[in-house]
Design a protein around this motif. Structure first.
Motif, short mmCIF file in Angstrom:
data_model
loop_
_atom_site.label_atom_id
_atom_site.label_comp_id
_atom_site.label_asym_id
_atom_site.label_seq_id
_atom_site.Cartn_x
_atom_site.Cartn_y
_atom_site.Cartn_z
N THR A 17 0.84 -1.20 0.00
CA THR A 17 0.00 0.00 0.00
C THR A 17 0.88 1.24 0.00
OG1 THR A 17 -0.11 0.01 2.43
CG2 THR A 17 -1.90 -1.15 1.22
N HIS A 18 2.06 1.12 0.61
CA HIS A 18 3.01 2.23 0.61
C HIS A 18 4.37 1.70 1.05
CE1 HIS A 18 1.61 2.15 4.77
NE2 HIS A 18 2.51 3.03 5.15
N GLY A 19 5.37 2.59 1.01
CA GLY A 19 6.74 2.11 1.19
C GLY A 19 7.32 2.24 2.58
N HIS A 20 6.50 2.46 3.61
CA HIS A 20 7.06 2.62 4.95
C HIS A 20 7.64 1.30 5.48
CE1 HIS A 20 4.79 6.56 6.12
NE2 HIS A 20 5.90 6.77 5.45
N PHE A 21 8.64 1.42 6.34
CA PHE A 21 9.40 0.26 6.82
C PHE A 21 8.52 -0.80 7.47
CE2 PHE A 21 9.19 1.09 11.34
CZ PHE A 21 8.98 2.47 11.40
N ASP A 22 7.43 -0.38 8.14
CA ASP A 22 6.60 -1.35 8.86
C ASP A 22 5.60 -2.06 7.95
OD1 ASP A 22 5.51 1.24 8.76
OD2 ASP A 22 4.15 0.85 10.40
N HIS A 23 5.73 -1.83 6.64
CA HIS A 23 4.89 -2.54 5.66
C HIS A 23 5.75 -3.27 4.64
CE1 HIS A 23 1.17 -0.51 7.02
NE2 HIS A 23 2.08 0.30 7.52
N LEU A 24 7.07 -3.23 4.89
CA LEU A 24 8.06 -3.68 3.91
C LEU A 24 8.86 -4.87 4.44
CD1 LEU A 24 8.57 -1.96 1.33
CD2 LEU A 24 10.55 -0.97 2.48
N GLY A 70 -1.27 10.93 0.53
CA GLY A 70 -1.36 11.74 1.74
C GLY A 70 -0.48 11.16 2.82
N HIS A 71 -0.81 9.94 3.27
CA HIS A 71 0.06 9.29 4.25
C HIS A 71 1.49 9.21 3.68
CE1 HIS A 71 1.16 6.73 7.60
NE2 HIS A 71 1.73 5.91 6.74
N THR A 72 1.57 8.79 2.40
CA THR A 72 2.78 8.97 1.58
C THR A 72 2.29 9.45 0.21
OG1 THR A 72 2.67 6.69 0.75
CG2 THR A 72 4.06 7.08 2.69
N GLY A 103 -4.27 0.01 4.02
CA GLY A 103 -2.91 0.37 4.43
C GLY A 103 -2.95 1.37 5.57
N ASP A 104 -2.22 2.47 5.41
CA ASP A 104 -2.21 3.51 6.44
C ASP A 104 -3.00 4.75 6.01
OD1 ASP A 104 -0.71 1.82 7.93
OD2 ASP A 104 1.03 3.15 8.15
N ALA A 105 -3.79 4.63 4.92
CA ALA A 105 -4.66 5.76 4.54
C ALA A 105 -5.79 5.89 5.55
CB ALA A 105 -5.22 5.56 3.14
ZN LIG Z 1 2.85 4.11 7.00
#
Ligand SMILES: [Zn+2]
Length: 244
Positions: free
Chosen positions: A63-70, A156-158, A175-177
């Protein structure tokens, strides 16, 4: 660790207040988001129960590239999985520790002591040891299983954040949206992640409309519990909650 089949063929893996999903589609297995490195043992255990191995995960949809989703994405990439990310998140997916949040993150645990257990659990699950991806693909290319997974831009979140709709499960992976637990404050219920983790809160608010428009009944967030009362109601609640 906690594994739960939240919809037919959709398995939620939860650890350190973070959730990722294994999705069975017609011709294989997908992962939506990839948790933290500590999710690997959870993933292997789940796949074993399904009679599969990590090599059977053919695609990882971020959903996005943040470390806690990777977390386990690089490991799956090395086994042959194709990893997908929004074009605006390509850089952070390659270099997960370079992103710039909306506000200084370090102040948050002091302003929001409720975040401490969540952030500490993330650290224990390997939050500082996430590897970047070698060759992610972007959603500018069409997914090979586009009839089963629809990509909805939710920046927005990323900058490159997307939500993913599974039409045949009446579900949206947000995701984090939109989350139901904000790890940066410890607050629960549908909401936008605090500015500590959200790049552009104004755009994140606008993206709530895109989530509502999916009309999905089941909302599967990147942090927190499943929401079963519809994307529209979740988006409304998140708009009312404001952004910490
Ligand atoms: Zn995030």
């Amino acid at each position: 660790m906690d594994t739960l089949e939240v919809a037919p063929g959709v398995h939620a893996l939860t650890r350190a207040s973070t959730v990722c999903y294994v999705v069975e589609i017609d011709d294989g297995l997908l992962m939506v988001d990839a948790g933290l490195p500590g999710f690997w043992t959870d993933l292997v255990a789940l796949l074993r129960r399904l009679g599969r191995t990590p090599r059977d995960v053919s695609h990882v949809l971020l959903t996005h590239g943040h470390f806690d989703h990777l977390g386990v994405a690089r490991r799956l990439e090395k086994l042959g999985a194709v990893v997908w990310v929004g074009g605006g998140d390509l850089r952070i997916a390659r270099h997960p520790y370079r992103y710039v949040p909306g506000r200084a993150r370090l102040a948050y645990p002091f302003q929001h002591p409720g975040s401490l257990p969540h952030l500490a659990a993330m650290a224990r699950a390997g939050a500082f040891w996430v590897g970047g991806l070698d060759a992610p693909r972007t959603y500018d290319d069409e997914l090979p299983f586009a009839a089963q997974v629809r990509v909805v831009p939710t920046p927005g979140h990323t900058d490159g954040h997307v939500a993913l709709v599974l039409p045949d499960r009446d579900a949206v992976l947000t995701g984090d949206a939109l989350v139901t637990l904000d790890p940066y404050t410890g607050r629960r219920g549908p909401r936008i992640v605090a500015r500590a983790g959200t790049h552009d809160a104004g755009r994140a608010r606008q993206s709530l409309a895109a989530l509502a428009d999916t009309g999905a009944r089941l909302v599967l967030p990147g942090h927190g519990e499943v929401w079963r009362d519809g994307a529209e109601a979740a988006a409304l609640r998140a708009a009312e909650a404001g952004v910490a």
